[in-house]
Each structure stands twice: as structure tokens, then as C-alpha cells.
Design an enzyme around this catalytic site. Structure first.
Site: not given
Length: 201
Positions: A101, A151, A182
Site C-alpha cells: 500500500s 480493491d 486492498h
């Protein structure tokens, strides 16, 4: 920068671990073991705080990066890796980023801004760090992208754009899609480990 360094076997790569928003330098240590038990580890905590949550650079809103801060923090991380190589005596040209991320985004930013900043990268749920910039020559570098088809933060189009930009700069890119959101899945980590063994190590 607050960090953990664990020395591995001689000549093994150094895994640069970069956590997601709200994470710490402890978060990806088990992931590193799954990827390469012999590797050294340089795990770095982000220097920016967003409501008490560590990050690597500021953002203006969800998915909207503060580009000025991104450029500054990317340079800060690049120089920290240089300094760490001197301090701990590892080969600066043998550093492989493992990012999730926000950590994947700063790793991508290293690739976008500095030639030979990394030997390769395993990026989980990354976004395009900057649009309309000239990317350095990435020939000889291998990049794994782990993506979730559902996501909500990083749309599939974003993944495809990043993959295309990296390939156009010369990188060997492999995208692994999961039917997930995610979160970082075990399937992604296993896929990253296999890619690393075949293409980077």
C-alpha cells in the site's frame, strides 16, 4: 529514520520492508521470512504521521498524493538506504523493496525518480506515484505487482497503468490478480516469493 536491520547470509539480497498506512517496521518481518529466509532485512518506519498513523509521505485525500512531499520523502528514503549500506556494510546494489500500500507507493516512487535505486521490487497494491514524469531506465529490473480485482483504493485501471509505465521504462513486470480487496493476502505473498526466486534473487 526508525528502522530494524537484521543481517542475513553473505551475498544474499537486502529486503527493504515498507509498511502500509498505520503500520510499523515490525509489520512485514514475517513476509520477509516467506520471501527469503537468507536475506538481510532493512525495515523502515514512515517518517510522516497522519492522525497518529505512520506513513511515508503526506496525502491530500484518499488516493491523492502530496507530490511535493512525495518527492522530498522519496529522496529522504533513497539517502537513508545509501547511509544504511555504509553503516551496516551491505551491497547497495542488492536491495529489493517489499512494499504494501503506502509502502509500495514509496517503493514505486524510488523506481520513478532514481536510476538503480533498487535491484527489484515486490509491490503489493501500489498506485502510480506520479503522472507524466520521465521514468529512469529500468532495464534489467524485475517488478512484481500484487493486485486485488475488487480493491476499493487501487482500481484495476491504476494497476494496469503502473504496469504499462514500468514496462515502457524497460522493467520486467508481472501482475498477480487476486479476487480480493486492498488487504495483503497469503496467495500474493507466495506469488511474490516465487517471482523473487525466479527473477530477482
Amino acid at each position: 529514520m526508525k528502522h530494524i536491520f537484521k543481517e542475513g547470509k553473505q551475498d544474499a539480497p537486502v529486503l527493504l520492508l515498507l509498511h502500509g498506512t498505520g503500520g510499523t517496521e515490525e509489520d512485514l518481518l514475517e513476509v520477509a521470512k516467506m520471501i527469503d529466509e537468507d536475506a538481510s532485512v532493512l525495515s523502515v518506519r514512515g517518517n510522516v504521521s497522519e492522525n497518529g498513523m505512520p506513513r511515508y509521505f503526506r496525502r491530500l485525500a484518499e488516493g491523492v498524493f502530496d507530490e511535493e512531499d512525495l518527492i522530498f520523502r522519496t529522496k529522504e528514503l533513497y539517502e537513508f538506504i545509501d547511509e544504511s549500506a555504509e553503516q551496516y556494510g551491505f551491497d547497495r546494489s542488492n536491495v529489493v523493496a517489499v512494499g504494501y500500500s503506502n509502502g509500495a507507493n514509496i517503493a514505486g516512487s524510488l523506481l520513478f525518480h532514481y536510476e538503480n535505486s533498487l535491484k527489484g521490487a515486490l509491490l503489493h497494491h501500489p498506485m502510480v506515484p506520479r503522472k507524466s514524469v520521465e521514468i529512469p531506465n529500468l532495464h534489467g529490473q524485475s517488478v512484481f505487482i500484487g493486485a486485488g480485482a475488487n480493491d476499493p483504493i487501487c482500481a484495476p485501471e491504476e494497476t494496469e497503468e503502473l504496469s504499462k509505465l514500468l514496462e515502457e521504462a524497460g522493467a520486467d513486470v508481472h501482475v498477480q490478480w487476486e479476487h480480493s480487496g486492498h488487504q495483503l493476502t497469503i496467495e500474493e505473498v507466495k506469488g511474490a516469493a516465487a517471482f523473487y526466486k525466479d527473477n530477482i534473487k
